[in-house]
Design an enzyme around this catalytic site. Sequence first.
Site, PDB file in Angstrom:
ATOM      1  N   MET A 101     -11.290  -5.875   5.987  1.00 19.65           N
ATOM      2  CA  MET A 101     -10.665  -4.823   6.785  1.00 19.65           C
ATOM      3  C   MET A 101     -10.338  -5.381   8.225  1.00 19.65           C
ATOM      4  O   MET A 101     -11.023  -6.090   9.022  1.00 19.65           O
ATOM      5  CB  MET A 101     -11.380  -3.724   6.847  1.00 19.65           C
ATOM      6  CG  MET A 101     -11.599  -2.905   5.590  1.00 19.65           C
ATOM      7  SD  MET A 101     -10.206  -2.402   4.676  1.00 19.65           S
ATOM      8  CE  MET A 101      -9.036  -1.601   5.839  1.00 19.65           C
ATOM      9  N   MET A 154      -9.166   8.072   0.533  1.00 17.87           N
ATOM     10  CA  MET A 154      -9.960   8.514   1.337  1.00 17.87           C
ATOM     11  C   MET A 154     -10.458  10.129   1.316  1.00 17.87           C
ATOM     12  O   MET A 154      -9.904  10.851   0.613  1.00 17.87           O
ATOM     13  CB  MET A 154      -9.269   8.428   2.770  1.00 17.87           C
ATOM     14  CG  MET A 154      -8.413   6.955   2.869  1.00 17.87           C
ATOM     15  SD  MET A 154      -7.182   7.392   4.418  1.00 17.87           S
ATOM     16  CE  MET A 154      -6.468   5.826   4.415  1.00 17.87           C
ATOM     17  N   ASP A 188      -4.881   3.669  -1.806  1.00 16.54           N
ATOM     18  CA  ASP A 188      -5.922   4.029  -0.615  1.00 16.54           C
ATOM     19  C   ASP A 188      -6.457   5.506  -0.855  1.00 16.54           C
ATOM     20  O   ASP A 188      -5.777   6.385  -0.450  1.00 16.54           O
ATOM     21  CB  ASP A 188      -5.431   3.790   0.657  1.00 16.54           C
ATOM     22  CG  ASP A 188      -5.167   2.293   1.203  1.00 16.54           C
ATOM     23  OD1 ASP A 188      -6.265   1.522   1.209  1.00 16.54           O
ATOM     24  OD2 ASP A 188      -4.132   1.901   1.553  1.00 16.54           O
ATOM     25  N   HIS A 219      -1.386  -1.204  -4.090  1.00 17.81           N
ATOM     26  CA  HIS A 219      -2.532  -0.862  -3.371  1.00 17.81           C
ATOM     27  C   HIS A 219      -2.708   0.580  -3.119  1.00 17.81           C
ATOM     28  O   HIS A 219      -1.680   1.172  -2.584  1.00 17.81           O
ATOM     29  CB  HIS A 219      -2.672  -1.760  -2.290  1.00 17.81           C
ATOM     30  CG  HIS A 219      -4.231  -1.829  -1.298  1.00 17.81           C
ATOM     31  ND1 HIS A 219      -5.219  -2.471  -1.589  1.00 17.81           N
ATOM     32  CD2 HIS A 219      -4.469  -0.866  -0.283  1.00 17.81           C
ATOM     33  CE1 HIS A 219      -5.965  -1.986  -0.935  1.00 17.81           C
ATOM     34  NE2 HIS A 219      -5.814  -1.263  -0.087  1.00 17.81           N
ATOM     35  N   HIS A 276      -8.710   1.051  -3.456  1.00 17.63           N
ATOM     36  CA  HIS A 276      -9.571   0.772  -2.260  1.00 17.63           C
ATOM     37  C   HIS A 276     -10.237   2.191  -2.135  1.00 17.63           C
ATOM     38  O   HIS A 276      -9.573   3.066  -1.569  1.00 17.63           O
ATOM     39  CB  HIS A 276      -8.457   0.213  -1.331  1.00 17.63           C
ATOM     40  CG  HIS A 276      -9.223   0.122   0.179  1.00 17.63           C
ATOM     41  ND1 HIS A 276      -8.830  -0.054   1.208  1.00 17.63           N
ATOM     42  CD2 HIS A 276     -10.719   0.053   0.285  1.00 17.63           C
ATOM     43  CE1 HIS A 276      -9.730  -0.135   2.049  1.00 17.63           C
ATOM     44  NE2 HIS A 276     -10.848  -0.159   1.662  1.00 17.63           N
ATOM     45  N   SER A 305       0.770  -1.247   0.017  1.00 19.07           N
ATOM     46  CA  SER A 305       0.052  -0.017   0.073  1.00 19.07           C
ATOM     47  C   SER A 305       0.927   1.196  -0.041  1.00 19.07           C
ATOM     48  O   SER A 305       1.703   1.517   0.989  1.00 19.07           O
ATOM     49  CB  SER A 305      -1.125   0.054   1.270  1.00 19.07           C
ATOM     50  OG  SER A 305      -1.482   1.298   1.306  1.00 19.07           O
ATOM     51  N   ASP A 337      -6.674  -6.646   4.402  1.00 19.46           N
ATOM     52  CA  ASP A 337      -6.189  -5.172   4.318  1.00 19.46           C
ATOM     53  C   ASP A 337      -6.004  -4.567   5.792  1.00 19.46           C
ATOM     54  O   ASP A 337      -6.992  -4.245   6.592  1.00 19.46           O
ATOM     55  CB  ASP A 337      -6.887  -4.146   3.640  1.00 19.46           C
ATOM     56  CG  ASP A 337      -6.256  -3.057   3.287  1.00 19.46           C
ATOM     57  OD1 ASP A 337      -4.985  -2.747   3.855  1.00 19.46           O
ATOM     58  OD2 ASP A 337      -7.217  -2.183   2.824  1.00 19.46           O
ATOM     59  N   MET A 342     -12.453   4.424  -0.018  1.00 20.28           N
ATOM     60  CA  MET A 342     -12.933   4.729   1.337  1.00 20.28           C
ATOM     61  C   MET A 342     -13.363   6.030   1.247  1.00 20.28           C
ATOM     62  O   MET A 342     -13.218   7.074   1.776  1.00 20.28           O
ATOM     63  CB  MET A 342     -11.805   4.750   2.577  1.00 20.28           C
ATOM     64  CG  MET A 342     -11.315   3.245   2.602  1.00 20.28           C
ATOM     65  SD  MET A 342      -9.687   3.479   3.363  1.00 20.28           S
ATOM     66  CE  MET A 342      -8.602   3.367   2.004  1.00 20.28           C
TER      67      MET A 342
END
Length: 220
Positions: free
Chosen positions: A138, A38, A36, A34, A67, A9, A176, A69
Amino acid sequence: MSDKLIAPSLLAANFANLLPDIEMVNKSEADWFHLDVMDGVFVPNISFGMPVIKAIAKYATKPLDTHLMIVDPDRFIKTFADLGVHNLTVHYEACPHLHRTIQAIKSEGMSAGVALNPHTPISLLEDVINDIDVVCIMSVNPGFGGQTFIDRTFQKVKDLKDLIEKENANTKIEIDGGVTIKNAKSLIEAGADILVAGSFVFNSQNPFETVRKLKKETQL
Ligand code: DX5
Ligand code: ZN
């Protein structure tokens, strides 16, 4: 080659100079990037978004596992497809029409992932498991890197494995949060297919070597 995947990540990479970390992943035994995303609403943190992913995509030579979020992820499915994302993961908790969202991701040519927060039971995926390419369990509360692994995850991996077998699905299991060399092997033994690791890789002395060790742990 092992069918078990390692996905470092970039949340734990050096944001002041991402290129060496991208090149490390390119050269390493890692399988996916990966990424992330957010939004400060779905999770209490803001990471990075489209312009940064666009820059990463220019140099990354391995699939981008993104991913989300964020609330209402449907707004951006096409945008992420156009950026070259391979697997797009949305949160179960952020999608009131999950079945529709999964179909929309696939119709843009990406594989579809669904992430579950630690409090969300596997059984809620019963009616859509055959449509999902990757379930991301998660193992920490989403929003931050470097948190402690929640042990209940092992039970959830087993529950998910049972559901996948019962429904004859092809879904892969991704873990994750808080993944380290200490839990990697037991996660794979429990049924995991993809391990995401952020701080364990990028905060180590030699990230390239850490990826190699994680990958080795997954060859059962
Ligand atoms: C957490 C993110 C993770 C994070 C994992 O919200 O989804 O991907 O980068 O970080 P570590 O491996 O440090 O727990
Ligand atoms: Zn993640």
